[in-house]
Design an enzyme around this catalytic site. Structure first.
Site, PDB file in Angstrom:
ATOM      1  N   LYS A 263       2.780  11.193  -3.706  1.00  0.00           N
ATOM      2  CA  LYS A 263       1.681  10.620  -4.249  1.00  0.00           C
ATOM      3  C   LYS A 263       0.980  11.831  -4.935  1.00  0.00           C
ATOM      4  O   LYS A 263       0.081  10.988  -6.183  1.00  0.00           O
ATOM      5  CB  LYS A 263       1.291   9.299  -3.289  1.00  0.00           C
ATOM      6  CG  LYS A 263       0.697   8.588  -4.331  1.00  0.00           C
ATOM      7  CD  LYS A 263      -0.174   7.631  -3.227  1.00  0.00           C
ATOM      8  CE  LYS A 263      -1.366   6.599  -3.643  1.00  0.00           C
ATOM      9  NZ  LYS A 263      -1.785   6.031  -2.361  1.00  0.00           N
TER      10      LYS A 263
ATOM     11  N   ASP B 104       1.097  -1.095  -0.142  1.00  0.00           N
ATOM     12  CA  ASP B 104      -0.340   0.247   0.023  1.00  0.00           C
ATOM     13  C   ASP B 104       0.951   1.354  -0.058  1.00  0.00           C
ATOM     14  O   ASP B 104       1.555   1.707   1.402  1.00  0.00           O
ATOM     15  CB  ASP B 104      -0.732  -0.219   1.462  1.00  0.00           C
ATOM     16  CG  ASP B 104      -1.845   1.141   1.419  1.00  0.00           C
ATOM     17  OD1 ASP B 104      -1.466   2.278   0.242  1.00  0.00           O
ATOM     18  OD2 ASP B 104      -1.832   1.334   2.799  1.00  0.00           O
TER      19      ASP B 104
ATOM     20  N   ASP C 213     -12.465   4.202   2.138  1.00  0.00           N
ATOM     21  CA  ASP C 213     -11.044   4.891   2.281  1.00  0.00           C
ATOM     22  C   ASP C 213     -10.743   6.217   2.129  1.00  0.00           C
ATOM     23  O   ASP C 213     -10.316   6.930   0.834  1.00  0.00           O
ATOM     24  CB  ASP C 213     -10.881   3.476   1.139  1.00  0.00           C
ATOM     25  CG  ASP C 213      -8.996   3.904   1.692  1.00  0.00           C
ATOM     26  OD1 ASP C 213      -8.224   3.934   2.289  1.00  0.00           O
ATOM     27  OD2 ASP C 213      -8.384   3.711   0.743  1.00  0.00           O
TER      28      ASP C 213
ATOM     29  N   GLU D 168      -7.216   0.461  -4.284  1.00  0.00           N
ATOM     30  CA  GLU D 168      -7.333   0.398  -3.581  1.00  0.00           C
ATOM     31  C   GLU D 168      -9.178   0.130  -2.764  1.00  0.00           C
ATOM     32  O   GLU D 168      -8.080  -0.746  -1.584  1.00  0.00           O
ATOM     33  CB  GLU D 168      -7.035   1.529  -2.161  1.00  0.00           C
ATOM     34  CG  GLU D 168      -4.799   2.285  -2.489  1.00  0.00           C
ATOM     35  CD  GLU D 168      -4.838   3.223  -2.159  1.00  0.00           C
ATOM     36  OE1 GLU D 168      -5.624   3.727  -1.178  1.00  0.00           O
ATOM     37  OE2 GLU D 168      -4.063   4.090  -2.737  1.00  0.00           O
TER      38      GLU D 168
HETATM   39  P1  ADP Z   1      -2.690   7.124   3.102  1.00  0.00           P
HETATM   40  O1  ADP Z   1      -3.543   5.893   2.689  1.00  0.00           O
HETATM   41  O2  ADP Z   1      -2.899   8.383   2.626  1.00  0.00           O
HETATM   42  O3  ADP Z   1      -1.350   6.891   3.513  1.00  0.00           O
HETATM   43  P2  ADP Z   1      -3.329   6.640   5.233  1.00  0.00           P
HETATM   44  O4  ADP Z   1      -4.250   5.453   5.714  1.00  0.00           O
HETATM   45  O5  ADP Z   1      -2.109   6.291   6.878  1.00  0.00           O
HETATM   46  O6  ADP Z   1      -3.218   7.567   4.745  1.00  0.00           O
HETATM   47  O7  ADP Z   1      -4.136   8.329   6.832  1.00  0.00           O
HETATM   48  C1  ADP Z   1      -3.189   9.233   7.189  1.00  0.00           C
HETATM   49  C2  ADP Z   1      -4.096  10.062   7.889  1.00  0.00           C
HETATM   50  O8  ADP Z   1      -4.531   9.957   8.473  1.00  0.00           O
HETATM   51  C3  ADP Z   1      -3.187  11.439   7.838  1.00  0.00           C
HETATM   52  O9  ADP Z   1      -3.738  12.059   7.080  1.00  0.00           O
HETATM   53  C4  ADP Z   1      -3.350  11.195   9.690  1.00  0.00           C
HETATM   54  O10 ADP Z   1      -3.444  12.964  10.035  1.00  0.00           O
HETATM   55  C5  ADP Z   1      -5.028  10.406   9.849  1.00  0.00           C
HETATM   56  N1  ADP Z   1      -4.867  10.182  11.199  1.00  0.00           N
HETATM   57  C6  ADP Z   1      -4.246   8.590  11.800  1.00  0.00           C
HETATM   58  N2  ADP Z   1      -4.727   8.508  12.880  1.00  0.00           N
HETATM   59  C7  ADP Z   1      -5.960   9.928  13.101  1.00  0.00           C
HETATM   60  C8  ADP Z   1      -6.101   9.283  14.360  1.00  0.00           C
HETATM   61  N3  ADP Z   1      -6.260   8.441  15.582  1.00  0.00           N
HETATM   62  N4  ADP Z   1      -7.396  10.523  14.495  1.00  0.00           N
HETATM   63  C9  ADP Z   1      -7.217  11.331  13.190  1.00  0.00           C
HETATM   64  N5  ADP Z   1      -6.305  11.121  12.010  1.00  0.00           N
HETATM   65  C10 ADP Z   1      -5.875  10.293  11.743  1.00  0.00           C
HETATM   66 MG    MG Z   2      -4.760   4.586   1.836  1.00  0.00          MG
END
Ligand code: ADP
Ligand code: MG
Length: 562
Positions: free
Chosen positions: A68, A7, A168, A145
């Site tokens: 990205k 991912d 997602d 995804e």
């Molecule tokens: P991506 O797939 O875009 O890489 P993720 O699924 O890892 O992203 O999500 C990242 C996002 O989730 C970030 O914007 C982060 O601030 C938010 N995030 C992660 N944990 C929390 C939480 N406990 N509460 C609120 N937002 C969160």
């Molecule tokens: Mg993601």
């Protein structure tokens, strides 16, 4: 040789593998599963992941994050004065995931299934595969995804048919899909998304609100100040996931400033973002023409926010399910897909049918306005692989060739859609009957398009549609692979030490008195041994320092620096 699932996220990247009948997440060198998608070139070395993210605060101009979002464009990002394309930076992250996987599995890894937002267009998909190549990974399959999430959530042993909605919501993108599951089939019915909506937008709005409340002009902040403000905003957002209210603190040019925010404030400040989320979900539901949703599965870090869950429950009238780690689901699904590709026993009969979220067509001249209008050849949500042919006649009887303009998008006016390329075809006079051109579009299972045109005389033109600006010749590719390979990457050992030092720096800021002394002494111990180049001693010191920092972080209630 193993095939891994990756991912490759805007914020965080993860790898997983199908092992012993299930998806297993692959820990990185710091023992965590999430590797921040951040690259920093500083202090004479290249850093990737958590330490790169920490170093970014000190070296904002030598760091790249969220690349990205620019995938498939020509835009370069700079680490100091060196420019890199988004796919090169992604390759640097992929390379590290590959290495961590090799370490974990104890064997070489040369192939990956990479997940991409369903809403990624042709160019973005092409760039993702290129990133894989640049990292020394063969990428025969991309998986959307939300489809990966559906695969991860599908209960292999369930006998019941189910329709579920997968939302997602990550750091930079939103992907929504409607999925039907029965027996061994996972069928994607519709997808919708927004490539420019994610958790980052919440951080941004909170930061802007902070500036407004304190009368700070945003444009007066330098890049470092803006980054630290965004980081405080993100921290505050995360605190609001745990509690009803939170204090946002920021060290500005005039000292420390604070602001108390409640969940209600968050809803108010971010109201337009909620509306955009709802619009995307409604579009997916409309396209699926499915009124009965049995389950809502929430994926991505942003779905951890209670306000998001409440909002979804409110407009869908169903309580969404949440897994403990919504940000790990996509990687697990990518590993299922890798397992299917390898025909692993337990899942060899599992079938995923996916769709293409875009309409693809060609431009036809409107005789009255001379406007170029879209004539759809393949409409959105067709099941992949898919092929369809349409017949056209040339505008005039005398023209000796046609230029077919290919577009992707939903607007009637070609100017508002994404231009993908042209096909040129000669048009000889007709010996008998009329002249025509048949245009055929074919989508492969990765969602990549091939266009073909045939005229009345049987002459053909065909090509894979990718804009020339991101295409590379074999020599260029080879040259960039070598360049990326030879960057001065930080070693695993050094990175582990730096990670502890970054934790020490943060702890020092947070604690007081005796604890501060302890942190300082431990950090100094590490620093002094780093210079001496004695790996065994340094390793022993790390083992000694780690539990101390663990203890202090726990005592202060600090979230892990991952
Ligand atoms: P991506 O797939 O875009 O890489 P993720 O699924 O890892 O992203 O999500 C990242 C996002 O989730 C970030 O914007 C982060 O601030 C938010 N995030 C992660 N944990 C929390 C939480 N406990 N509460 C609120 N937002 C969160
Ligand atoms: Mg993601």
């Amino acid at each position: 040789m193993a095939v891994i699932g990756i991912d490759l996220g805007t914020t965080n990247s993860l790898a997983a593998v199908w092992k012993d009948g299930k998806s297993v997440l692959i820990p990185n060198r710091l023992g965590a599963c999430l590797t921040p998608s951040v690259v920093t070139e500083a202090e004479g070395a290249v850093w990737v992941g958590t330490v790169a993210r920490e170093k970014r605060l000190a070296y904002p101009r030598q760091s790249a994050a969220s690349f990205k979002r620019l995938m498939g464009t020509e835009q370069k990002l700079y680490l100091g004065d060196k420019g890199y394309t988004p796919q090169e930076l992604s390759a640097v992250v992929l390379r590290q995931l590959k290495q961590d996987a090799e370490e974990f599995l104890g064997e070489a890894v040369d192939e990956a299934v990479i997940s991409v937002p369903a809403y990624f267009n042709d160019e973005q998909r092409y760039a993702t595969r290129q990133a894989g190549l640049l990292a020394g990974l063969k990428v025969e399959r991309l998986v959307n995804e939300p489809s990966a999430a559906a695969l991860a959530c599908h209960n292999l042993h369930s006998q019941e048919d189910e329709t579920f909605l997968v939302i997602d919501f990550g750091g930079g993108t939103l992907d929504v899909s409607v999925v039907a599951c029965f027996d061994q089939i996972v069928e994607i019915l519709a997808v919708a998304g927004d490539n420019h909506l994610g958790g980052d937008d919440f951080d941004q709005r909170i930061a802007e609100h902070f500036c407004r409340e304190h009368g700070i002009g945003q444009d007066t902040l330098n890049p470092r100040q803006w980054l630290t403000l965004l980081q405080s905003a993100e921290q505050c957002k995360r605190l609001l996931t745990e509690k009803e209210g939170a204090m946002m603190e920021w060290e500005g040019p005039e000292g420390k400033m604070g602001l108390i925010l409640s969940r209600d404030d968050l809803i108010r400040i971010c109201a337009p973002l909620f509306k955009r989320l709802e619009a995307v979900v409604q579009k997916a539901l409309r396209d699926a023409s499915s009124d009965a949703i049995d389950r809502i599965v929430l994926v991505g870090g942003t779905c951890r926010m209670p306000v998001i869950r409440q909002y979804i429950r409110h407009f869908m009238n169903i309580a969404p399910m949440t897994e403990d780690h919504p940000d790990e689901i996509v990687a697990k699904g990518a590993a299922v897909y890798a397992g299917i590709k390898e025909r692993r026993e337990e899942i060899k009969d599992l079938l995923l049918t996916d769709i293409c979220p875009f309409t693809m067509g060609i431009g036809v001249r409107d005789p009255s306005s001379q406007d170029l209008l879209l004539s759809p050849v393949i409409e959105r949500n067709c099941v992949l692989p898919f092929s369809r042919e349409q017949s056209y006649t040339p505008c005039t009887d005398t023209q000796d060739h046609v230029m077919i303009h290919i577009f992707q998008g939903e607007s009637m006016h070609c100017s508002e859609n994404l231009f993908l390329g042209t096909l040129h075809l000669d048009m000889p006079p007709a010996s008998s009957g009329s002249r025509f051109v048949k245009v055929r579009f074919t989508y492969d299972i990765n969602g990549i398009l091939e266009a073909e045109a045939v005229n009345h005389a049987g002459m053909k033109a065909r090509k894979r549609i990718v804009n020339s600006h991101i295409r590379m010749s074999d020599e260029e590719l080879e040259e960039r692979i070598i360049h990326l390979k030879n960057l001065n990457y930080i070693s695993r050992e050094e990175e582990q030490t730096e990670y502890l030092l970054a934790r020490g720096d943060r702890l020092y800021r947070e604690c007081l008195g005796r604890d501060r002394d302890v942190v300082q002494n431990n950090s100094q111990l590490l620093r002094s041994l780093m210079d001496k180049k004695n790996p065994a001693k340094l390793r022993a010191a790390r083992r000694q320092v780690e539990p101390v920092f663990d203890y202090l972080e726990e005592k202060l209630g600090l979230e892990k620096l991952i």
